[in-house]
Design a protein around this motif. Structure first.
Motif, PDB file in Angstrom:
ATOM      1  N   TYR A 111      -8.914  -1.036  -3.683  1.00 46.82           N
ATOM      2  CA  TYR A 111      -9.540  -0.064  -3.370  1.00 46.82           C
ATOM      3  C   TYR A 111      -7.987   1.283  -3.127  1.00 46.82           C
ATOM      4  O   TYR A 111      -7.597   1.236  -2.854  1.00 46.82           O
ATOM      5  CB  TYR A 111     -10.654   0.126  -2.563  1.00 46.82           C
ATOM      6  CG  TYR A 111     -10.686   0.398  -0.789  1.00 46.82           C
ATOM      7  CD1 TYR A 111     -10.228   1.084  -0.222  1.00 46.82           C
ATOM      8  CD2 TYR A 111     -10.147  -1.478  -0.104  1.00 46.82           C
ATOM      9  CE1 TYR A 111      -9.660   1.137   0.956  1.00 46.82           C
ATOM     10  CE2 TYR A 111      -9.757  -1.313   1.129  1.00 46.82           C
ATOM     11  CZ  TYR A 111      -9.640  -0.205   1.571  1.00 46.82           C
ATOM     12  OH  TYR A 111      -9.383  -0.123   2.922  1.00 46.82           O
ATOM     13  N   ARG A 112      -9.194   2.827  -3.331  1.00 52.45           N
ATOM     14  CA  ARG A 112      -8.492   3.429  -2.745  1.00 52.45           C
ATOM     15  C   ARG A 112      -9.602   4.692  -2.053  1.00 52.45           C
ATOM     16  O   ARG A 112     -10.454   4.642  -2.481  1.00 52.45           O
ATOM     17  CB  ARG A 112      -8.587   4.356  -3.991  1.00 52.45           C
ATOM     18  CG  ARG A 112      -7.012   4.451  -4.438  1.00 52.45           C
ATOM     19  CD  ARG A 112      -6.680   4.797  -6.220  1.00 52.45           C
ATOM     20  NE  ARG A 112      -7.971   4.182  -7.803  1.00 52.45           N
ATOM     21  CZ  ARG A 112      -7.900   5.098  -8.742  1.00 52.45           C
ATOM     22  NH1 ARG A 112      -8.316   5.718  -8.416  1.00 52.45           N
ATOM     23  NH2 ARG A 112      -9.273   4.388  -8.946  1.00 52.45           N
TER      24      ARG A 112
ATOM     25  N   ARG B  64      -1.177   3.213  -7.652  1.00 50.16           N
ATOM     26  CA  ARG B  64      -2.003   2.059  -7.567  1.00 50.16           C
ATOM     27  C   ARG B  64      -0.529   0.986  -8.543  1.00 50.16           C
ATOM     28  O   ARG B  64      -0.607   1.390  -9.611  1.00 50.16           O
ATOM     29  CB  ARG B  64      -3.181   2.561  -8.493  1.00 50.16           C
ATOM     30  CG  ARG B  64      -2.880   1.934  -9.667  1.00 50.16           C
ATOM     31  CD  ARG B  64      -4.389   2.490 -10.774  1.00 50.16           C
ATOM     32  NE  ARG B  64      -5.501   2.279 -10.172  1.00 50.16           N
ATOM     33  CZ  ARG B  64      -6.848   2.485 -10.466  1.00 50.16           C
ATOM     34  NH1 ARG B  64      -7.570   3.195 -11.716  1.00 50.16           N
ATOM     35  NH2 ARG B  64      -7.678   1.270 -10.258  1.00 50.16           N
TER      36      ARG B  64
ATOM     37  N   CYS C 292       0.716  -1.081  -0.084  1.00 48.79           N
ATOM     38  CA  CYS C 292       0.067  -0.132   0.288  1.00 48.79           C
ATOM     39  C   CYS C 292       1.150   1.303  -0.148  1.00 48.79           C
ATOM     40  O   CYS C 292       1.878   0.943   0.139  1.00 48.79           O
ATOM     41  CB  CYS C 292      -0.928  -0.055   0.922  1.00 48.79           C
ATOM     42  SG  CYS C 292      -1.956  -1.543   1.463  1.00 48.79           S
TER      43      CYS C 292
ATOM     44  N   THR D 163      -4.289  -3.249  -6.561  1.00 49.50           N
ATOM     45  CA  THR D 163      -4.998  -2.079  -5.548  1.00 49.50           C
ATOM     46  C   THR D 163      -6.810  -2.451  -5.234  1.00 49.50           C
ATOM     47  O   THR D 163      -7.302  -2.693  -6.202  1.00 49.50           O
ATOM     48  CB  THR D 163      -4.884  -0.700  -6.477  1.00 49.50           C
ATOM     49  OG1 THR D 163      -3.282  -0.700  -5.828  1.00 49.50           O
ATOM     50  CG2 THR D 163      -5.720   0.406  -5.120  1.00 49.50           C
TER      51      THR D 163
ATOM     52  N   ARG E 136     -12.000  -0.656  -7.315  1.00 54.69           N
ATOM     53  CA  ARG E 136     -11.193  -1.167  -8.196  1.00 54.69           C
ATOM     54  C   ARG E 136     -12.072  -1.454  -9.148  1.00 54.69           C
ATOM     55  O   ARG E 136     -12.150  -1.113 -10.395  1.00 54.69           O
ATOM     56  CB  ARG E 136     -10.549  -2.500  -8.639  1.00 54.69           C
ATOM     57  CG  ARG E 136      -9.755  -2.666  -9.552  1.00 54.69           C
ATOM     58  CD  ARG E 136      -9.090  -3.880  -9.705  1.00 54.69           C
ATOM     59  NE  ARG E 136      -9.361  -5.508  -9.669  1.00 54.69           N
ATOM     60  CZ  ARG E 136     -10.546  -5.928  -9.816  1.00 54.69           C
ATOM     61  NH1 ARG E 136     -10.431  -6.058 -11.694  1.00 54.69           N
ATOM     62  NH2 ARG E 136     -11.534  -6.559  -8.846  1.00 54.69           N
TER      63      ARG E 136
ATOM     64  N   LEU F 177      -3.105   8.883  -6.028  1.00 52.70           N
ATOM     65  CA  LEU F 177      -3.263   7.754  -5.492  1.00 52.70           C
ATOM     66  C   LEU F 177      -2.856   6.588  -6.446  1.00 52.70           C
ATOM     67  O   LEU F 177      -2.564   5.655  -6.958  1.00 52.70           O
ATOM     68  CB  LEU F 177      -4.529   7.488  -4.200  1.00 52.70           C
ATOM     69  CG  LEU F 177      -4.687   7.891  -3.086  1.00 52.70           C
ATOM     70  CD1 LEU F 177      -6.217   7.738  -2.627  1.00 52.70           C
ATOM     71  CD2 LEU F 177      -3.318   7.275  -2.483  1.00 52.70           C
ATOM     72  N   ASN F 178      -3.801   6.944  -7.987  1.00 56.99           N
ATOM     73  CA  ASN F 178      -3.944   6.592  -9.012  1.00 56.99           C
ATOM     74  C   ASN F 178      -2.431   6.395  -9.366  1.00 56.99           C
ATOM     75  O   ASN F 178      -1.913   5.534  -9.813  1.00 56.99           O
ATOM     76  CB  ASN F 178      -5.380   7.294  -9.981  1.00 56.99           C
ATOM     77  CG  ASN F 178      -5.404   6.244 -10.801  1.00 56.99           C
ATOM     78  OD1 ASN F 178      -5.240   5.265 -10.973  1.00 56.99           O
ATOM     79  ND2 ASN F 178      -5.256   6.950 -12.484  1.00 56.99           N
TER      80      ASN F 178
ATOM     81  N   ASP G 217      -3.417  -1.681  -1.047  1.00 54.42           N
ATOM     82  CA  ASP G 217      -3.106  -3.007  -1.852  1.00 54.42           C
ATOM     83  C   ASP G 217      -3.013  -4.520  -1.050  1.00 54.42           C
ATOM     84  O   ASP G 217      -2.166  -4.395  -0.457  1.00 54.42           O
ATOM     85  CB  ASP G 217      -1.971  -2.689  -2.279  1.00 54.42           C
ATOM     86  CG  ASP G 217      -1.898  -1.433  -3.297  1.00 54.42           C
ATOM     87  OD1 ASP G 217      -2.809  -1.162  -3.980  1.00 54.42           O
ATOM     88  OD2 ASP G 217      -0.582  -0.340  -2.649  1.00 54.42           O
TER      89      ASP G 217
ATOM     90  N   ARG H 233      -5.084   6.505   1.305  1.00 47.19           N
ATOM     91  CA  ARG H 233      -4.483   5.541   1.161  1.00 47.19           C
ATOM     92  C   ARG H 233      -4.691   4.893  -0.348  1.00 47.19           C
ATOM     93  O   ARG H 233      -5.746   4.889  -0.978  1.00 47.19           O
ATOM     94  CB  ARG H 233      -4.165   4.809   2.343  1.00 47.19           C
ATOM     95  CG  ARG H 233      -5.348   3.567   2.955  1.00 47.19           C
ATOM     96  CD  ARG H 233      -5.646   2.457   1.867  1.00 47.19           C
ATOM     97  NE  ARG H 233      -5.195   1.684   1.922  1.00 47.19           N
ATOM     98  CZ  ARG H 233      -4.517   0.928   4.090  1.00 47.19           C
ATOM     99  NH1 ARG H 233      -5.734   1.085   4.346  1.00 47.19           N
ATOM    100  NH2 ARG H 233      -3.770  -0.223   3.458  1.00 47.19           N
ATOM    101  N   THR H 234      -3.695   3.820  -1.018  1.00 46.46           N
ATOM    102  CA  THR H 234      -4.208   2.628  -1.934  1.00 46.46           C
ATOM    103  C   THR H 234      -4.630   1.654  -0.868  1.00 46.46           C
ATOM    104  O   THR H 234      -3.958   1.606   0.056  1.00 46.46           O
ATOM    105  CB  THR H 234      -3.170   2.270  -3.116  1.00 46.46           C
ATOM    106  OG1 THR H 234      -1.663   1.989  -2.654  1.00 46.46           O
ATOM    107  CG2 THR H 234      -3.229   3.539  -3.933  1.00 46.46           C
TER     108      THR H 234
END
Length: 317
Positions: free
Chosen positions: A274-275, A256, A2, A272, A290, A252-253, A21, A18-19
């Motif tokens: 979600y963000r 990811r 993450c 990833t 995602r 964040l993108n 992951d 945050r991501t």
């Protein structure tokens, strides 16, 4: 794998982003846990939340306890877990006279039982993280945690041996291994700054990096993701209220991890899920999965904290 950051904008609004992951698991969903929620630690001790919690969680199959990856409580403090492989030290067994938790219990304890970061820091010396699986899940995960609040303070807790302590994180960024101090050293080395502390020279060098349009570090390596996000955060002029949420999701993108359907059955396939962005002042949880990329904005209201008596799992899509 993450990446996270805290952020204070031009109007002194405070955010955590945050991501999330992780390898393929039970789906993560926005989740609400009420006050007086009885829950069982991975060591089969029963505890009760005193604070309502809203964040990213999952309810694993066959387990009646929520596993939270991040969240905010009704007092406005946030906590999130990230990986710290090859660096953590957990107790081999529960210690008599101490508060024993498995790593997956930590967020529920922080957010469910504290109203301030000072209170968390005060309680840390009595906590022992135990090297035991959480409710028969297959692994003991190597975590460290980032905490923040409405003052803009950012703390990191790294269980690397000895009593737990909370260290201030002036970079506002956290990824995975190495430990935080080593991340600072690596960032300064990249920027041509001496030492292992985040200081005025670090910020000036990050600003120069962006102004000169040098490419940011890329890839899944935690050091590169830390340096990428730290340069973005430290080197960008303060954002306006309107710019903040869209810009944080853009940042964040940039870090990811892509999902590869061909690898979906591989245990080691990190991607990833979600963000999320948490508005710490308004107690709002922004969640972008995602699967659909649909942005949800879920508030943690006073009414929810006072009146909702059962957990709620929101749809991710």
């Amino acid at each position: 794998m993450c990446t996270s950051l805290t952020y204070t904008n031009r109007t002194d609004q405070h955010f955590f982003a945050r991501t999330m992951d992780f390898p393929t698991t039970t789906p993560w969903r926005p989740s609400f846990l009420p006050r007086q929620q009885h829950w069982t630690t991975g060591l089969n001790d029963e505890r009760v939340t005193q604070q309502a919690i809203l964040g990213g969680g999952r309810l694993p199959i066959g387990i009646d306890n929520f596993l939270m990856a991040d969240g905010i409580n009704e007092s406005g403090i946030s906590c999130a877990e990230l990986y710290l492989p090859h660096a953590v030290h957990y107790e081999p067994a529960a210690q008599a006279g101490q508060l024993n938790l498995t790593p997956q219990d930590f967020i529920n304890w922080v957010l469910g039982e504290h109203t301030s970061l000072d209170a968390v820091s005060h309680d840390l010396p009595r906590v022992r993280l135990v090297n035991q699986t959480w409710h028969d899940e297959p692994y003991v995960y190597p975590f460290h945690w980032v905490l923040s609040d409405q003052t803009g303070q950012t703390l990191v807790i790294e269980p690397t041996g000895g009593p737990l302590t909370a260290q201030v994180n002036p970079s506002g960024v956290l990824t995975n291994t190495p430990v935080l101090e080593k991340h600072f050293e690596n960032l300064n080395r990249l920027l041509g700054v001496n030492g292992a502390t985040i200081n005025v020279d670090t910020k000036k060098a990050a600003q120069h990096w962006l102004q000169s349009a040098q490419p940011l570090p890329t890839g899944s390596i935690p050091t590169n993701r830390f340096n990428h996000m730290a340069i973005r955060r430290l080197g960008t002029p303060k954002l306006s209220t309107e710019q903040t949420i869209p810009t944080l999701f853009t940042w964040l993108n940039e870090v990811r991890l892509p999902y590869d359907p061909a690898k979906r059955h591989q245990i080691s396939h990190n991607y990833t899920h979600y963000r999320s962005v948490i508005d710490l002042d308004r107690h709002q949880y922004y969640f972008r999965p995602r699967t659909t990329e649909r942005l949800q904005v879920i508030p943690l209201t006073t009414e929810m904290a006072q009146q909702w008596q059962t957990p709620v799992v929101f749809s991710a899509d």
